[in-house]
Design a protein around this motif. Sequence first.
Motif, PDB file in Angstrom:
ATOM      1  N   SER A 207       1.062  -1.145  -0.180  1.00 46.59           N
ATOM      2  CA  SER A 207      -0.184  -0.216  -0.238  1.00 46.59           C
ATOM      3  C   SER A 207       0.969   1.192   0.061  1.00 46.59           C
ATOM      4  O   SER A 207       1.745   1.365   0.669  1.00 46.59           O
ATOM      5  CB  SER A 207      -0.707   0.201   1.343  1.00 46.59           C
TER       6      SER A 207
ATOM      7  N   ARG B  98      -5.901  -5.932   6.142  1.00 46.17           N
ATOM      8  CA  ARG B  98      -5.111  -5.942   4.884  1.00 46.17           C
ATOM      9  C   ARG B  98      -4.339  -7.132   4.912  1.00 46.17           C
ATOM     10  O   ARG B  98      -4.450  -8.074   3.796  1.00 46.17           O
ATOM     11  CB  ARG B  98      -4.281  -4.667   4.578  1.00 46.17           C
TER      12      ARG B  98
ATOM     13  N   GLU C 242      -0.776   3.940   8.120  1.00 43.41           N
ATOM     14  CA  GLU C 242      -2.134   3.057   8.457  1.00 43.41           C
ATOM     15  C   GLU C 242      -2.055   2.829   9.880  1.00 43.41           C
ATOM     16  O   GLU C 242      -1.251   2.633  10.526  1.00 43.41           O
ATOM     17  CB  GLU C 242      -1.768   1.795   7.863  1.00 43.41           C
TER      18      GLU C 242
ATOM     19  N   ASP D 299      -0.025   4.257   1.319  1.00 47.36           N
ATOM     20  CA  ASP D 299      -0.161   4.970   2.819  1.00 47.36           C
ATOM     21  C   ASP D 299       0.221   4.089   3.770  1.00 47.36           C
ATOM     22  O   ASP D 299      -0.418   4.044   4.827  1.00 47.36           O
ATOM     23  CB  ASP D 299      -1.435   5.531   2.653  1.00 47.36           C
ATOM     24  N   ALA D 300       0.938   2.996   3.647  1.00 44.50           N
ATOM     25  CA  ALA D 300       1.609   2.203   4.659  1.00 44.50           C
ATOM     26  C   ALA D 300       1.956   2.794   5.946  1.00 44.50           C
ATOM     27  O   ALA D 300       1.825   2.296   7.084  1.00 44.50           O
ATOM     28  CB  ALA D 300       2.383   1.194   4.171  1.00 44.50           C
TER      29      ALA D 300
ATOM     30  N   VAL E 139      -6.189  -1.496  10.332  1.00 47.67           N
ATOM     31  CA  VAL E 139      -6.154  -1.598   8.870  1.00 47.67           C
ATOM     32  C   VAL E 139      -5.313  -2.304   8.493  1.00 47.67           C
ATOM     33  O   VAL E 139      -5.447  -3.143   7.430  1.00 47.67           O
ATOM     34  CB  VAL E 139      -6.339  -0.151   8.305  1.00 47.67           C
ATOM     35  N   LEU E 140      -4.081  -2.319   9.094  1.00 45.01           N
ATOM     36  CA  LEU E 140      -2.854  -3.131   8.599  1.00 45.01           C
ATOM     37  C   LEU E 140      -3.235  -4.804   9.012  1.00 45.01           C
ATOM     38  O   LEU E 140      -2.890  -5.290   7.948  1.00 45.01           O
ATOM     39  CB  LEU E 140      -1.650  -2.860   9.514  1.00 45.01           C
TER      40      LEU E 140
END
Length: 181
Positions: free
Chosen positions: A65, A79, A71, A67-68, A75-76
């Motif tokens: 991603s 994912r 995050e 926008d890691a 959300v991490l």
Amino acid sequence: MIFYPQTLSELGLLPYPHDLPFFTRATTKRSTALFFKQGKYNLLRESSEGFSGLIVLLTGADALSDDAQEETEEVLQARAKRVWSKVMGLIGYFNLSPPRVLDVILEIASCHVAVHWRFWLELIKCSPWGGQIKSGKGKEKANGGGWGDEEAELVAGVLDWEGDRVLAQVLGAKFSFCQVS
């Protein structure tokens, strides 16, 4: 296919109508050979399409991603679980060797570890190879916590739950090439 010898006998469909125990033993042997035979992994049998799909998945927008850095932890984790479920789908669909899949994951992770290290750790934690990384024991801890019993049983059939040994062996083989003699 499951056979019920008693029902087949009552319907008169047994090939050996007077020897029900023989048919039951033969059916059990056939079912055991069919359902519990261990598949041997071989590069000629495995589909290169499966490994290319794995590489595309692990280098795509889902895994890497943009926008890691911003995050949140939730959300991490979501994912990583989503990517892991897709990896499991590829393993099952293409009959890929789980240790080779781990090798590909580690190889791609090593290329992107500087920026995306948090994602790769979460992905390993979602896998059976990272089951001991988490605190506590049990199916829910070992399989990422979001799967039901049926999915956990399917994963157990594909991958070895004592995955720390497998992870250690794969990492050991990778690090052995880094030694200077």
